[in-house]
Enzyme design. Structure first.
Site, PDB file in Angstrom:
ATOM      1  N   HIS A 200       0.827  -1.211   0.000  1.00  0.00           N
ATOM      2  CA  HIS A 200       0.000   0.000   0.000  1.00  0.00           C
ATOM      3  C   HIS A 200       0.861   1.261   0.000  1.00  0.00           C
ATOM      4  O   HIS A 200       2.055   1.250   0.321  1.00  0.00           O
ATOM      5  CB  HIS A 200      -0.951   0.003   1.200  1.00  0.00           C
ATOM      6  CG  HIS A 200      -0.290   0.082   2.551  1.00  0.00           C
ATOM      7  ND1 HIS A 200       0.056   1.275   3.150  1.00  0.00           N
ATOM      8  CD2 HIS A 200       0.078  -0.894   3.423  1.00  0.00           C
ATOM      9  CE1 HIS A 200       0.603   1.036   4.326  1.00  0.00           C
ATOM     10  NE2 HIS A 200       0.636  -0.269   4.525  1.00  0.00           N
TER      11      HIS A 200
ATOM     12  N   CYS B 238       2.570  -5.003   6.933  1.00  0.00           N
ATOM     13  CA  CYS B 238       2.316  -4.801   5.510  1.00  0.00           C
ATOM     14  C   CYS B 238       3.490  -4.079   4.849  1.00  0.00           C
ATOM     15  O   CYS B 238       4.363  -3.529   5.521  1.00  0.00           O
ATOM     16  CB  CYS B 238       1.026  -4.003   5.314  1.00  0.00           C
ATOM     17  SG  CYS B 238      -0.466  -4.968   5.650  1.00  0.00           S
TER      18      CYS B 238
END
Length: 525
Positions: free
Chosen positions: A417, A436
């Site tokens: 992301h 992440c």
């Protein structure tokens, strides 16, 4: 018949002894194979026909022992296969029972070796919980049937190892490092904290000599930090992912002074990791995220077509980025952030108990998905176990996920992301996330992925972005994603790039390899 050759045992038995001899052989094979159901089933289905211990099997047997002799070159636990003990047993067969037991033992050894060389000698999940990669193990029946049917057993056995150029390069460097260690290594460490162009003296000579032995500098007798030495230092820095300014500062010299034995450990672990990927089709187009390199790349037909820096999970037990492979199916433009439960109760709940208005940019959501006013909640009445609300951050420039996220649905809730925290990409070591992968060039990554399905990928993306609305865009062709952890990996020129063991996983893996019998000592065969 002590010391008789194998062919003599099999071929000179009197005719009237063939039936009981075969029965004794078959019974011994059955006993020897009983502990491994797949092997027992194979011999039963093939009427206990020998595949190693009759005269016709001599070429196959020779090919297998030659392969075992090269196990050390692959960084495998040589002692696990007991090649010399097996050779001695062949020379000492005195009965059909001994032949049958040896037949089964060689098959067990073959299956162990074939499994190790094709898919790895370790069970990584047992060593580090963050290695959740699914490893494709070979089917024993296929291994046995394939070897029997192979026109060339040498070729069949050789092809069980990874056939990628990266594995070949790792194997080459493994042999080179072993040879260099046998010859005394790379010489004395460089006794300095900083060296730069124009300097001279013993420390510069030590730096020159070490870089020569590492292969970064041609033969030279110069005692000064000249242009050739500066270029060699730059090349070394580039390969290690450092700022390539040609100045041997403290960080650069620290890396240059790493012993070849330590580099060899990294290469041995990298070979093991490459074997874990051997049974998987990486994909003609795939995304390669090397956690230790803090990078993500798109690989098209074996060549890099896109690259970006990344931020990965912090080196904490609950935040380290796991290793696995999956398929990217979609991207979400203008994403909202559904705060993970662990972050909600461990980080935000204590903040809201002290100040109900804390983290006010994040909404409180009930079980029906309705936004709840902070003023209506007595946060002191709850703890991590009974807190009934979720938290969600709506799409915005300041959203924790930035303006786009890339999803490959998985049980670990890991994805790539964007991020509003751009400054972190300037750091050399970038382990700051909750697990992440934050992407330094998220828009460019989106354009590269959309180029396969949109005539104007940038225009298409920007049009959606400007709406401000959360929008899911599915990829017409899902792209395999591989989250890997290589502290040693060949670049396009075949030179090994080394990285730090940010989570300590490679140290644990090398310890397990050494315990299994992998030897760091120079090869002798």
């Amino acid at each position: 018949m002590g010391g008789a050759s194998l062919s003599a045992v099999v071929l000179t038995s009197p005719a009237n002894a063939q039936v009981p001899a075969l029965a004794g052989f078959a019974q011994a094979v059955a006993e020897g194979a009983a502990a491994e159901p797949a092997l027992a089933a194979f011999y039963t289905e093939h009427a206990y026909a020998p595949i190693w211990t009759d005269a016709a099997a001599a070429p196959r047997r020779a090919a297998f022992f030659a392969a075992l002799d090269q196990a050390g070159a692959h960084g495998l636990p040589v002692g696990r296969y007991q090649a010399e003990a097996l050779r001695a047993k062949f020379a000492a067969i005195e009965s059909e029972r001994e032949r049958g037991l040896l037949e089964a033992e060689v098959s067990r050894t073959y299956l162990a070796w074939a499994r190790d060389i094709s898919s790895g000698a370790l069970e990584p999940k047992k060593i580090d919980a963050g290695i959740v990669r699914e490893i494709t193990r070979p089917d024993p029946a296929v291994l046995l049937a394939g070897l029997i049917a192979a026109p060339s057993p040498e070729h069949f056995l050789r092809d069980l190892a990874p056939k990628t150029p990266q594995y070949a390069n790792l194997m080459r460097v493994r042999l080179e490092l072993a040879d260099q260690i046998a010859q005394g290594g790379w010489g004395e460490k460089v006794p300095a904290k900083r060296l730069g162009p124009g300097e001279g003296g013993p420390a510069v000579v030590a730096l020159r000599d070490r870089l020569m032995k590492m292969g970064y500098l041609g033969r030279s007798v110069s005692a000064s930090y000249d242009a050739a030495l500066q270029k060699a230092v730059q090349s070394y820095q580039f390969d290690l992912g450092m700022k390539a300014d040609g100045v041997a500062g403290e960080a650069t010299l620290s890396e240059i002074n790493v012993a070849p034995e330590e580099r060899l450990k990294s290469v041995l672990v990298a070979m093991e990791r490459a074997r874990w990927l051997n049974g998987r089709d990486l994909g003609k187009r795939h995304i390669w995220v090397n956690i230790t390199d803090f990078s993500a790349r798109i690989i098209d037909d074996g060549k890099m077509s896109f690259e970006t820096v990344t931020v990965v999970g912090q080196n904490r037990a609950d935040r380290r980025t796991p290793e696995f492979s999956d398929e990217m199916e979609m991207m979400v433009i203008n994403p909202s952030w559904s705060v993970p439960r662990s972050i909600t109760v461990k980080e935000y709940l204590p903040m809201m108990q002290r100040n109900p208005g804390a983290a006010g940019h994040i909404q409180l959501v009930d079980s029906r998905g309705r936004t709840v006013s902070r003023g209506s909640v007595d946060f002191s009445a709850y703890n991590a176990r009974n807190f009934p609300f979720a938290m969600r951050q709506p799409p915005s420039q300041g959203n924790a996920l930035g303006l786009v996220k890339f999803l490959f649905p998985n049980p670990y809730n890991i994805y790539l992301h964007d991020t509003p925290s751009k400054s972190l990409f300037q750091r050399e070591v970038r382990d700051f996330s909750h697990g992440c992968i934050r992407v330094g060039r998220p828009f460019d990554l989106a354009y590269a992925l959309l180029a396969r399905q949109a005539d104007d990928p940038q225009g298409y993306f920007q049009k959606i972005l400007k709406t401000g609305a959360e929008t899911t865009v599915r990829l017409k062709e899902p792209v395999p994603v591989h989250l890997v952890y290589f502290t040693a990996w060949p670049n396009a020129r075949g030179r090994i790039e080394y990285r730090h063991d940010v989570y300590g996983r490679d140290a644990a893996l090398y310890g397990a390899l050494a315990k299994a019998g992998v030897e760091l000592a120079p090869l002798t065969n």
